[in-house]
Design an enzyme around this catalytic site. Structure first.
Site, PDB file in Angstrom:
ATOM      1  CE  LYS A  99      -7.896   0.011   5.595  1.00  0.00           C
ATOM      2  NZ  LYS A  99      -6.784  -0.087   4.663  1.00  0.00           N
ATOM      3  CB  CYS A 137      -3.531   3.145  -1.673  1.00  0.00           C
ATOM      4  SG  CYS A 137      -4.739   4.403  -1.298  1.00  0.00           S
ATOM      5  CG  HIS A 176      -1.905   0.963   1.416  1.00  0.00           C
ATOM      6  ND1 HIS A 176      -1.648   2.287   1.709  1.00  0.00           N
ATOM      7  CD2 HIS A 176      -3.250   0.860   1.324  1.00  0.00           C
ATOM      8  CE1 HIS A 176      -2.790   2.942   1.794  1.00  0.00           C
ATOM      9  NE2 HIS A 176      -3.783   2.099   1.555  1.00  0.00           N
ATOM     10  CG  ASP A 187       0.533  -2.439   6.064  1.00  0.00           C
ATOM     11  OD1 ASP A 187      -0.365  -2.490   6.927  1.00  0.00           O
ATOM     12  OD2 ASP A 187       0.415  -1.786   5.008  1.00  0.00           O
ATOM     13  CD  GLN A 212      -7.022  -4.947   4.162  1.00  0.00           C
ATOM     14  OE1 GLN A 212      -7.953  -5.660   4.538  1.00  0.00           O
ATOM     15  NE2 GLN A 212      -7.215  -3.701   3.769  1.00  0.00           N
TER      16      GLN A 212
HETATM   17  C1  LIG Z   1      -5.743   0.609   4.664  1.00  0.00           C
HETATM   18  C2  LIG Z   1      -4.355   0.158   4.550  1.00  0.00           C
HETATM   19  C3  LIG Z   1      -3.293   0.973   4.963  1.00  0.00           C
HETATM   20  C4  LIG Z   1      -3.470   2.375   5.476  1.00  0.00           C
HETATM   21  O1  LIG Z   1      -4.280   2.456   6.596  1.00  0.00           O
HETATM   22  P1  LIG Z   1      -4.735   3.883   7.139  1.00  0.00           P
HETATM   23  O2  LIG Z   1      -5.843   3.563   8.047  1.00  0.00           O
HETATM   24  O3  LIG Z   1      -5.192   4.669   5.953  1.00  0.00           O
HETATM   25  O4  LIG Z   1      -3.570   4.497   7.804  1.00  0.00           O
HETATM   26  C5  LIG Z   1      -2.024   0.473   4.840  1.00  0.00           C
HETATM   27  N1  LIG Z   1      -1.803  -0.763   4.368  1.00  0.00           N
HETATM   28  C6  LIG Z   1      -2.790  -1.566   3.982  1.00  0.00           C
HETATM   29  C7  LIG Z   1      -2.466  -2.941   3.494  1.00  0.00           C
HETATM   30  C8  LIG Z   1      -4.102  -1.143   4.050  1.00  0.00           C
HETATM   31  O5  LIG Z   1      -5.092  -1.952   3.650  1.00  0.00           O
END
Ligand SMILES: *Cc1c(COP(=O)(O)O)cnc(C)c1O
Length: 413
Positions: free
Chosen positions: A233, A371, A130, A207, A210
């Site tokens: 999320k 993104c 992302h 990260d 998800q």
């Molecule tokens: C949504 C997402 C982000 C960013 O999260 P924010 O809440 O916008 O800071 C980063 N990495 C992944 C894989 C995402 O799905």
């Protein structure tokens, strides 16, 4: 759990749905079919109530308070830290820093860990990151001459581990990798990556935006140095997220932002920082949202996570089987055991047009680059449609989405 036992675990989606008031509304005269949870999940009553309860009954600024409301708010705020630590399998609540989301958590690491890097040091990222796990590393490239190396993904959408291995050198200082791709659903082999990175003394940032939503995670098992999550999320409020840092990383790194809350003492000639994790939490945090995130963690932890994974998997399989009947349909991300996200396209129709037409039938899907420009470039597409599946989705949602797609297609092709 054996396969038979698992298939016998009933996931009570009706009971789950009842807890999400927004699912009762209509969109364009049709029942809402929400397949955009990978962008942001809807909120259960327990989270809505927790946030409202803070504002109604026990709101005050946190920490250093000498009155009842401040103490209550502080206690609930710090309880959320404990919940996050338990949820992630962290050894201590002091390893959790609250941030406004995954983006801020990654920027924190890029700034504080980045301060230890020098020109020519290498950071490995994957093609399926992302933008929030890319741009902060580009900052270090621009500002410090750090070198970014890109781990490729295969045509199936898996991380190419052979190519990854070849990128790891004595100059590698950090691997920044997604746990689960928000486009492909691909789940990265974190333990293998950690082993390879640690062998050359490099740190690993995962990260989990998800990953932590779609599978149970355990920091002790993953062994990574940093893990980030984003509350909205995880069925929680937006504005609250967290960074987990292993061992004594937080002690060793310099603070990110300066201000109140993060200091022990400020003099004319210097500053003594607060203990971790407060050293990384400058200023007034989002209070009700962090407490709401704690409620979301409680809510999610109250579900059978394995049964939930199976539920989401069945929805994705049904959707992908339905897509197979569409002429010109292609799916991006075809790995086994991927998380419940389907990115796809239909030849001859722009993803934006399809998504807008599907909305006319009450179906919310995302369309665009998600993104993830480098990934779109890798696959030579401008964008995709993305359906993401969550605890509250049903087979009827999947069928309605396929039906809406069929109608949308008939307008365009
Ligand atoms: C949504 C997402 C982000 C960013 O999260 P924010 O809440 O916008 O800071 C980063 N990495 C992944 C894989 C995402 O799905």
């Amino acid at each position: 759990m054996t396969a038979e036992l698992r298939s016998m675990t009933e996931f009570d989606v009706t009971a789950v749905r009842r807890q999400f008031p927004i699912l009762e509304r209509e969109v364009n005269g049709k029942p809402l079919v929400y397949l955009d949870s990978a962008a942001s999940a809807q909120k259960p009553e327990a989270v809505i109530e927790a946030v409202a309860d803070v504002w109604r009954h026990s709101y005050a600024n946190v920490h250093r308070g000498l009155h009842t409301l401040a103490n209550e708010a502080t206690e609930a705020f710090e309880a959320s830290r404990g919940k996050l630590a338990k949820f992630l399998g962290a050894a201590s609540a002091d390893q959790i820093v609250f941030t406004k989301g995954a983006t801020e958590a990654i920027n924190l690491v890029a700034d504080s860990f980045g301060a230890t890097l020098q020109e020519g040091d290498e950071i490995i990222v994957s093609q399926m990151e992302h933008h929030s796990n890319i741009v902060p590393w580009h900052f270090l490239r621009e500002r410090k001459g750090v070198v970014l190396k890109w781990a490729p993904v295969t045509d199936e959408g898996a991380l190419d581990m052979e190519a990854f291995d070849a990128l790891v050198t004595e100059r590698t200082k950090l691997v920044a990798i997604t746990h689960m791709s928000n486009v492909l659903g691909t789940i990265s082999p974190i333990e293998a990556i950690v082993e390879k990175a640690h062998a050359v003394g490099a740190a690993v940032l995962v990260d989990g935006s998800q990953g932590a939503v779609h599978m149970p995670v355990d920091m002790a098992e993953l062994g990574c140095d940093f893990y980030v999550v984003t509350g909205h999320k995880l069925y929680g409020p937006n504005g609250a997220g967290a960074l987990y840092a292993a061992g004594d990383w937080l002690d060793r790194l310099r603070p990110y932002q300066g201000g109140g809350e993060m200091i022990a003492e400020v003099r004319e000639d210097g500053v003594v920082y607060a203990d971790v994790p407060h050293k990384f939490e400058a200023g007034t945090p989002v209070i009700a949202e962090v407490i709401g995130l704690g409620a979301a963690i409680d809510w999610l932890s109250g579900l059978d996570r394995i049964a939930l994974m199976e539920h989401e998997r069945q929805l994705m399989d049904r959707f992908e089987a339905g897509l197979a009947d569409f002429e010109g349909a292609h799916i991006l991300g075809r790995t086994q055991d991927k998380g419940a996200i389907t990115s796809f396209g239909l030849a001859g129709a722009h993803p934006h047009d399809l998504a807008q037409l599907m909305d006319k039938y009450g179906v919310a899907v995302r369309a665009g680059h998600h993104c993830a420009h480098p990934l779109m470039q890798r696959f030579g597409v401008v964008g995709t449609l993305r359906a993401s599946f969550a605890a509250y989705n049903t087979q009827a949602d999947v069928d309605a989405a396929l039906d809406a797609l069929r109608k949308a297609k008939s307008f365009l092709i």
